[in-house]
Design an enzyme around this catalytic site. Structure first.
Site, PDB file in Angstrom:
ATOM      1  N   GLU A  88      -3.462 -38.438 -27.750  1.00 17.38           N
ATOM      2  CA  GLU A  88      -3.429 -36.854 -29.442  1.00 17.38           C
ATOM      3  C   GLU A  88      -2.755 -37.390 -30.853  1.00 17.38           C
ATOM      4  OE1 GLU A  88      -2.051 -34.033 -26.617  1.00 17.38           O
ATOM      5  OE2 GLU A  88      -4.117 -32.521 -27.472  1.00 17.38           O
ATOM      6  N   GLU A 108      -3.202 -34.192 -18.369  1.00 20.01           N
ATOM      7  CA  GLU A 108      -2.767 -32.742 -18.684  1.00 20.01           C
ATOM      8  C   GLU A 108      -2.891 -32.714 -17.557  1.00 20.01           C
ATOM      9  OE1 GLU A 108      -3.528 -34.636 -21.687  1.00 20.01           O
ATOM     10  OE2 GLU A 108      -2.407 -34.246 -23.054  1.00 20.01           O
TER      11      GLU A 108
HETATM   12  N1  3HC Z   1       7.347 -38.261 -19.631  1.00 18.60           N
HETATM   13  C1  3HC Z   1       8.264 -39.289 -18.844  1.00 18.60           C
HETATM   14  N2  3HC Z   1       8.671 -39.324 -18.123  1.00 18.60           N
HETATM   15  C2  3HC Z   1       7.757 -40.353 -17.558  1.00 18.60           C
HETATM   16  C3  3HC Z   1       6.555 -40.158 -18.212  1.00 18.60           C
HETATM   17  C4  3HC Z   1       6.165 -38.525 -19.053  1.00 18.60           C
HETATM   18  N3  3HC Z   1       5.175 -38.322 -20.105  1.00 18.60           N
HETATM   19  N4  3HC Z   1       6.088 -41.145 -18.232  1.00 18.60           N
HETATM   20  C5  3HC Z   1       5.843 -40.888 -17.931  1.00 18.60           C
HETATM   21  N5  3HC Z   1       7.360 -41.222 -17.110  1.00 18.60           N
HETATM   22  C6  3HC Z   1       8.313 -42.272 -16.495  1.00 18.60           C
HETATM   23  C7  3HC Z   1       8.652 -41.954 -15.410  1.00 18.60           C
HETATM   24  O1  3HC Z   1       8.737 -40.310 -14.796  1.00 18.60           O
HETATM   25  C8  3HC Z   1       9.181 -42.760 -14.337  1.00 18.60           C
HETATM   26  O2  3HC Z   1      10.999 -42.173 -14.626  1.00 18.60           O
HETATM   27  P1  3HC Z   1      12.100 -43.413 -13.127  1.00 18.60           P
HETATM   28  O3  3HC Z   1      11.494 -45.071 -13.418  1.00 18.60           O
HETATM   29  O4  3HC Z   1      12.903 -42.349 -14.211  1.00 18.60           O
HETATM   30  O5  3HC Z   1      10.964 -42.776 -12.513  1.00 18.60           O
HETATM   31  C9  3HC Z   1       9.351 -44.251 -15.251  1.00 18.60           C
HETATM   32  O6  3HC Z   1       8.491 -43.030 -17.058  1.00 18.60           O
HETATM   33  C10 3HC Z   1       7.919 -45.156 -15.512  1.00 18.60           C
HETATM   34  O7  3HC Z   1       6.442 -44.095 -14.728  1.00 18.60           O
HETATM   35  P2  3HC Z   1       5.684 -44.912 -13.508  1.00 18.60           P
HETATM   36  O8  3HC Z   1       6.359 -45.074 -12.698  1.00 18.60           O
HETATM   37  O9  3HC Z   1       4.582 -43.785 -13.471  1.00 18.60           O
HETATM   38  O10 3HC Z   1       4.873 -46.144 -14.128  1.00 18.60           O
HETATM   39  P3  3HC Z   1       4.233 -46.793 -14.872  1.00 18.60           P
HETATM   40  O11 3HC Z   1       3.595 -47.647 -15.537  1.00 18.60           O
HETATM   41  O12 3HC Z   1       3.317 -47.382 -12.832  1.00 18.60           O
HETATM   42  O13 3HC Z   1       2.366 -46.322 -14.692  1.00 18.60           O
HETATM   43  C11 3HC Z   1       1.985 -43.825 -16.767  1.00 18.60           C
HETATM   44  C12 3HC Z   1       3.088 -45.665 -16.505  1.00 18.60           C
HETATM   45  C13 3HC Z   1       0.372 -44.421 -16.808  1.00 18.60           C
HETATM   46  C14 3HC Z   1       1.951 -43.917 -18.239  1.00 18.60           C
HETATM   47  C15 3HC Z   1       2.912 -42.770 -16.062  1.00 18.60           C
HETATM   48  O14 3HC Z   1       3.839 -43.097 -16.084  1.00 18.60           O
HETATM   49  C16 3HC Z   1       1.695 -41.412 -16.124  1.00 18.60           C
HETATM   50  O15 3HC Z   1       0.950 -41.041 -15.639  1.00 18.60           O
HETATM   51  N6  3HC Z   1       2.606 -40.909 -16.699  1.00 18.60           N
HETATM   52  C17 3HC Z   1       2.321 -39.456 -17.486  1.00 18.60           C
HETATM   53  C18 3HC Z   1       0.881 -39.339 -18.254  1.00 18.60           C
HETATM   54  C19 3HC Z   1       0.958 -37.585 -18.496  1.00 18.60           C
HETATM   55  O16 3HC Z   1       0.399 -36.902 -17.646  1.00 18.60           O
HETATM   56  N7  3HC Z   1       1.283 -37.418 -20.260  1.00 18.60           N
HETATM   57  C20 3HC Z   1       1.182 -36.562 -20.465  1.00 18.60           C
HETATM   58  C21 3HC Z   1       1.903 -36.006 -20.749  1.00 18.60           C
HETATM   59  S1  3HC Z   1       1.481 -34.105 -21.069  1.00 18.60           S
HETATM   60  C22 3HC Z   1       1.269 -33.876 -22.759  1.00 18.60           C
HETATM   61  O17 3HC Z   1       1.374 -35.404 -23.710  1.00 18.60           O
HETATM   62  C23 3HC Z   1       1.322 -32.692 -23.337  1.00 18.60           C
HETATM   63  C24 3HC Z   1       0.638 -32.837 -24.475  1.00 18.60           C
HETATM   64  O18 3HC Z   1      -0.718 -32.813 -24.730  1.00 18.60           O
HETATM   65  C25 3HC Z   1       1.210 -31.970 -25.039  1.00 18.60           C
END
Ligand code: 3HC
Ligand code: NAI
Length: 682
Positions: A88, A108
């Protein structure tokens, strides 16, 4: 941006972006701005861990409005994955460039919410409506090449910053192309697209709340001017954020990640090398397990005692791969490559060099012992010896070797090449490096590993037993299999207990019960209908008849009144008064004892955390992720309520209740201290 590990857009980053933008805008020497990341990812979006705090100021939509309204051109140099708020942010910039093998997405919806920082309004302004809708509703990551219209250019990583600065310089003095200024309008085609997506989604994401809201938000992008659309998106975002589903799905996001943590094992513990694997038994499980390794390029030797069984097993694997090829999931070349990694043998001598052996023979202690004695003789020192047993005592198996420290349980779920869960069973003497290697291996073969301890059925099957028992008992007390299955299906599981039993084979549970008579013989009602069905050859889907009937080649269960007749006769023999049973009672009696058993499992230290049990149930048994898993579900309805209902059934169901509905001491303790399973520490 440099906020390890994934550039989550935490309060500090949002504040930092505002400060940096204001600084750049105030500085006359700055003509244009490039936003990029110092990490491998551009950004994983909003910081999910902040959601529960409620303190989200400065809110991301405001940060992005500042970016988009900038009087100086802003360029996003998307150097790695950009997800959620991260994408975004890029959409709010005036120009975007990306590296070539990159993926971006708006995931999301998997957190029970929708893109709440303009994603639903800006993305449809920049790419085709059907692509935007798919990305938002499915949350699936998309290759940047599939949405290349979003980017000024897609370049090699080494070129990204140079090119981004070039684009920024070229933009100076020109009209700034703000995304919000792009006009959209609705049309019968857009209406139809939204309707069609709604129909598809209601089937694919049955029971989920957020997908329909995503569609509503995208629809608003076409129906309303940008500012109003943004407002509507904000309202829908709030609506989703405060649902139990959003809390459950966000809980699950972290549950899945924390499941792999092994704080009790020293960080510097070295992994054992796993370059070659052997599987003993090429049956239902052995074949599926072997495929997991071949899929990631690890060679496997499959051992059966008879050549015919071996040929049959290998043939079944080939058929599975060929089917994937027919569906376009694999090329014929990939099928051959994978088959080449699989070799068969009938001799233990061929296992002397393997690093890991997984035994998947019949579920019989005497057979398992023979296998492990043979492995002990032939395997090289340091080889990991694993059993896929689903119920037997791993320690007893380990004791028949001279290397108990190398023995571990690797409990795959059927079909083993599909199901994501791997219960990693730690025996009394299993070495730390073996556990760590197993957890690492789970990731290598794309499974989610969860560490559990030794007890009957470990975590998943121990809990499912009480659920099956209650389903059987409810049938005796007056419910029909269809009613029970429907209640569970409506709760969100893919199928009810009777359909599941038929599919797995009623004989599996039957044989387990035969070996555990001392635990259940005091209750003659225990799965008594299922026992009679098995003894009459009605073992489920594979026989065309179990609790339900099946037409040849069909998996659709057909209710059979004769099964109800058996239940009625048995109830009479056992003095059970049949009555109408409410759906609510069915739900409580199937799910609450399951939670109660989970509490006992935690108390005994068989699972490390309540959230691990949730991961096991979502990935192993199809518990709806929008309920977070059984333990999260208990927290959501309240531990006190679960306890109260357990106590109710403990008295209301007489002798039966007294025996099977005793509340776990942990349930009592948490209720008394007003604590949750999530907060429980062993
Ligand atoms: N917020 C907080 N922590 C996050 C995070 C996030 N968005 N994304 C990842 N983390 C943390 C994980 O909990 C993990 O923590 P840990 O090491 O303490 O266990 C660490 O970051 C690494 O994450 P992964 O093990 O998942 O790492 P990968 O490299 O395998 O994957 C990724 C990376 C593809 C980015 C995956 O972490 C992911 O899918 N993250 C979430 C993405 C997501 O859902 N984003 C939307 C958030 S909501 C939003 O943006 C609302 C907005 O529209 C207003
Ligand atoms: P299966 O009957 O399909 O396969 C067992 C295979 O082992 C057969 O091909 C048989 O020929 C072979 N075998 C038997 N004794 C052997 C020996 N001494 N040496 C070499 N091969 C031998 O059984 P399935 O379903 O694959 O189960 C295997 C194990 O996996 C059991 O321990 C079971 O409890 C466990 N399991 C089964 C699940 C399921 O849903 N089927 C799920 C999870 C675990």
């Amino acid at each position: 941006m440099a906020n390890k590990p994934v550039n989550a857009l935490s309060k500090a980053i949002r504040t930092g972006l505002i400060d940096a933008m204001n600084m750049a805008l105030a500085n006359d020497n700055v003509e244009a701005i490039v936003i990029t990341s110092e990490l491998a990812l551009f950004s994983a979006g909003a910081d999910i861990s902040e959601f529960s705090s409620g303190d989200l100021a400065p809110i991301l939509p405001d940060v992005l409005t500042l970016v988009e309204n900038s009087s100086k051109p802003v360029v996003a140099a998307v150097n790695g994955g950009a997800f959620g708020g991260g994408l975004e942010l890029a959409l709010a910039c005036h120009y975007r460039l990306s590296t070539n093998h990159n993926k971006v997405g708006l995931p999301e919806v998997h957190l029970g919410i929708l893109p709440g920082a303009g994603g639903t309004q800006r993305l449809p302004r920049l790419i085709a409506p059907e692509k935007a809708l798919q990305m938002i509703v499915t949350g699936a990551p998309t290759s940047v090449k599939a949405i290349s219209e979003l980017f000024v250019s897609i370049v090699e990583p080494s070129e990204l910053l140079v090119q981004a600065i070039k684009v920024a310089k070229q933009a100076v003095g020109k009209v700034i192309p703000a995304t919000s200024l792009i006009k959209l309008s609705s049309s019968p085609e857009i209406e139809a697209l939204c309707e069609q997506t709604k129909v598809q989604t209601s089937a694919k994401a049955r029971g989920f709340f957020a997908p329909a809201k995503c569609i509503e938000a995208v629809k608003a992008a076409f129906e309303l001017p940008f500012a109003q659309g943004l407002k509507r998106e904000g309202e829908l975002f709030e609506e989703c954020m405060h649902t139990p589903q959003a809390r459950a799905q966000q809980h699950f996001f972290f549950a899945e990640r924390v499941a792999g943590a092994l704080p009790q094992i020293a960080k510097d513990t070295a992994l054992r090398d796993i370059k070659q694997v052997a599987i003993i038994g090429a049956g239902t499980m052995g074949g599926g397990i072997a495929m997991n390794f071949a899929n990631v390029g690890i060679p496997v030797v499959l051992l059966e005692l008879e050549q015919a069984a071996l040929d049959k097993g290998l043939e079944l694997i080939r058929r599975n791969y060929e089917n994937s090829a027919k569906k376009g999931k694999l090329t014929q070349e990939q099928v051959e490559q994978r088959m080449e990694l699989l070799t068969g043998t009938t001799s233990y001598d061929d296992l002397s060099e393997v690093d890991l052996v997984i035994e998947a023979v019949f579920e019989k202690m005497s057979v398992k012992k023979q296998v492990f004695e043979a492995l002990d003789k032939v395997c090289k020192p340091g080889a990991i010896l694993a059993s896929n047993t689903s119920t037997l005592d791993l320690d007893e198996i380990a004791q028949c070797t001279s290397r108990e420290q190398d023995v571990i349980g690797l409990h795959f779920f059927s079909p083993a090449n599909v199901m994501k869960l791997l219960e990693i069973v730690q025996g009394a003497k299993t070495a730390d490096d073996v556990i760590k290697t197993a957890m690492h291996l789970a990731k290598t073969i794309k499974k989610v590993g969860v560490l559990v301890g030794v007890c009957f059925g470990f975590v998943g099957n121990r809990m499912i037993e009480v659920y099956g028992r209650e389903a059987g008992r409810l049938m005796l007390e007056g419910a029909t299999p269809q009613q029970i299955d429907k209640v569970i299906y409506d709760f969100g599981l893919p199928m009810g207990p009777f359909t599941m039993g038929d599919m797995a084979g009623l004989d599996i549970g039957y044989f387990v019960r035969q070996s555990r008579k001392e635990f259940i013989s005091h209750d003659p009602s225990y799965c008594t209908v299922a026992d009679e069905l098995v003894e009459a050859g009605r073992v489920g889907l594979k026989a065309g008849k179990g609790v339900y009937l099946y037409d040849a080649g069909s998996r659709s269960p057909i209710p059979d009144p004769s099964v109800l007749d058996i239940a009625k006769r048995k109830a009479k023999e056992l003095g059970i008064q049949r009555r109408d049973i409410s759906d609510q009672e069915i739900l409580e009696r199937c799910i609450y004892p399951l939670i109660n058993e989970g509490a006992n499992i935690l108390l005994e230290g068989i699972a490390q955390r309540a959230s691990d049990i949730d991961v096991i149930y979502v990935y192993g048994y199809g518990f709806p992720v929008y309920r977070g898993g059984p333990m999260k579900f208990a927290d959501e309805i309240g531990v006190k309520e679960v306890l109260a209902r357990m106590k109710h059934y403990e008295t209301a169901l007489g002798e039966y209740g007294k025996h099977w509905f005793t509340p776990s001491p942990l349930l009592e303790e948490l209720a008394q201290k007003q604590q949750t399973f999530a907060g429980f520490k062993a």
